[in-house]
Motif scaffolding. Structure first.
Motif, mmCIF file in Angstrom:
data_model
loop_
_atom_site.group_PDB
_atom_site.id
_atom_site.type_symbol
_atom_site.label_atom_id
_atom_site.label_comp_id
_atom_site.label_asym_id
_atom_site.label_seq_id
_atom_site.Cartn_x
_atom_site.Cartn_y
_atom_site.Cartn_z
ATOM 1 N N ILE A 264 0.846 -1.205 0.000
ATOM 2 C CA ILE A 264 0.000 0.000 0.000
ATOM 3 C C ILE A 264 0.879 1.253 0.000
ATOM 4 O O ILE A 264 0.611 2.221 -0.704
ATOM 5 N N GLY A 265 1.932 1.221 0.796
ATOM 6 C CA GLY A 265 2.850 2.367 0.840
ATOM 7 C C GLY A 265 3.481 2.637 -0.520
ATOM 8 O O GLY A 265 3.613 3.797 -0.947
ATOM 9 N N ASP A 266 3.864 1.590 -1.239
ATOM 10 C CA ASP A 266 4.451 1.757 -2.571
ATOM 11 C C ASP A 266 3.452 2.386 -3.544
ATOM 12 O O ASP A 266 3.807 3.240 -4.363
ATOM 13 N N LYS A 267 2.185 1.961 -3.427
ATOM 14 C CA LYS A 267 1.164 2.527 -4.314
ATOM 15 C C LYS A 267 0.923 4.010 -4.032
ATOM 16 O O LYS A 267 0.782 4.823 -4.948
ATOM 17 N N VAL A 268 0.898 4.371 -2.761
ATOM 18 C CA VAL A 268 0.690 5.788 -2.402
ATOM 19 C C VAL A 268 1.857 6.638 -2.899
ATOM 20 O O VAL A 268 1.668 7.726 -3.459
ATOM 21 N N ARG A 269 3.065 6.134 -2.733
ATOM 22 C CA ARG A 269 4.238 6.882 -3.218
ATOM 23 C C ARG A 269 4.225 6.998 -4.744
ATOM 24 O O ARG A 269 4.644 8.017 -5.296
ATOM 25 N N ALA A 270 3.758 5.972 -5.437
ATOM 26 C CA ALA A 270 3.669 6.017 -6.903
ATOM 27 C C ALA A 270 2.670 7.074 -7.357
ATOM 28 O O ALA A 270 2.911 7.802 -8.334
ATOM 29 N N VAL A 271 1.548 7.198 -6.623
ATOM 30 C CA VAL A 271 0.564 8.245 -6.951
ATOM 31 C C VAL A 271 1.191 9.628 -6.773
ATOM 32 O O VAL A 271 1.031 10.522 -7.610
ATOM 33 N N ALA A 272 1.928 9.817 -5.689
ATOM 34 C CA ALA A 272 2.584 11.104 -5.435
ATOM 35 C C ALA A 272 3.596 11.425 -6.528
ATOM 36 O O ALA A 272 3.694 12.571 -6.991
ATOM 37 N N GLU A 273 4.334 10.418 -6.965
ATOM 38 C CA GLU A 273 5.316 10.637 -8.034
ATOM 39 C C GLU A 273 4.636 11.004 -9.347
ATOM 40 O O GLU A 273 5.122 11.858 -10.089
ATOM 41 N N ARG A 274 3.517 10.330 -9.646
ATOM 42 C CA ARG A 274 2.784 10.661 -10.881
ATOM 43 C C ARG A 274 2.264 12.098 -10.855
ATOM 44 O O ARG A 274 2.214 12.764 -11.884
ATOM 45 N N LEU A 275 1.887 12.555 -9.684
ATOM 46 C CA LEU A 275 1.438 13.953 -9.558
ATOM 47 C C LEU A 275 2.608 14.931 -9.697
ATOM 48 O O LEU A 275 2.405 16.105 -9.988
ATOM 49 N N GLY A 276 3.821 14.436 -9.501
ATOM 50 C CA GLY A 276 5.002 15.296 -9.607
ATOM 51 C C GLY A 276 5.504 15.797 -8.267
ATOM 52 O O GLY A 276 6.291 16.746 -8.201
#
Length: 199
Positions: A128-140
């Motif tokens: 779950i933590g990896d997915k949340v960080r991936a969303v943040a990265e996609r947002l920039g």
């Protein structure tokens, strides 16, 4: 004088009169009218040429004015389009920033969990933590603030200053809370302990 001396149809001085009558006719009448007509035609032609030149000048002025108006409208449209594009980019950045700000507390919790060893590889919590960080990265969203960086008051918030021997310029000694930025938008400054030169 006798009757023979005079012929009935003869009038003294008549021959001279006939000679004068048959001589060259005076130059008035038709020729004078022709000269007047040519002059009138010339005047009319010159007037028409002048009118045509004036019309051409008016058309040229009108064309020039229309071209200037067109260029002005094109420049105004280009400026409007540029301003609209800049405004659109700004609104997109703001919307992304608002969405990213909601993720910051979650990212903080993930960082704390990682420091305490709660994010073991292969566990559901780590996924779950990896997915949340991936969303943040996609947002920039980019995290910043590390120990050893030169202190920058534009990006760091000093919560404590520690006089430290051997330090010549203010330096980040410890990061209490990581900072985040989205492109050029500052979402949150990094909260740090600053090492300052000892007096």
């Amino acid at each position: 004088m006798t009757d023979k001396d005079f012929e009935p149809n003869e009038v003294p001085g008549a021959e001279g009169s006939e000679a004068q009558a048959s001589g060259p006719a005076p130059q008035d009448g038709t020729d004078a009218a022709t000269e007047d007509e040519l002059t009138l035609d010339d005047i009319l032609g010159a007037t028409q040429n002048a009118d045509a030149a004036a019309e051409d000048a008016k058309l040229a002025d009108l064309e020039s004015a229309l071209l200037l108006d067109l260029k002005r409208l094109q420049a105004e449209y280009a400026n409007y389009r540029r301003r609209t594009e800049e405004q659109r980019e700004l609104e997109i950045s703001r919307a992304k920033g608002e969405a990213a700000k909601g993720l910051l507390p979650v990212l903080d919790d993930l960082d704390r969990a990682a420091k305490h060893g709660d994010l073991q590889e292969g566990t559901p919590f780590a996924a779950i933590g990896d997915k949340v960080r991936a969303v943040a990265e996609r947002l920039g969203v980019v995290a910043y603030g590390e120990a050893g960086e030169v202190f920058d008051p534009q990006h760091h918030e000093a919560i404590f200053q520690a006089p430290t021997p051997g330090v010549e310029t203010p330096t980040v000694l410890e990061v209490v809370e990581v900072g985040y930025r989205l492109g050029t938008v500052e979402l949150r400054p990094a909260k740090v302990v600053v090492a300052v030169p000892a007096e």
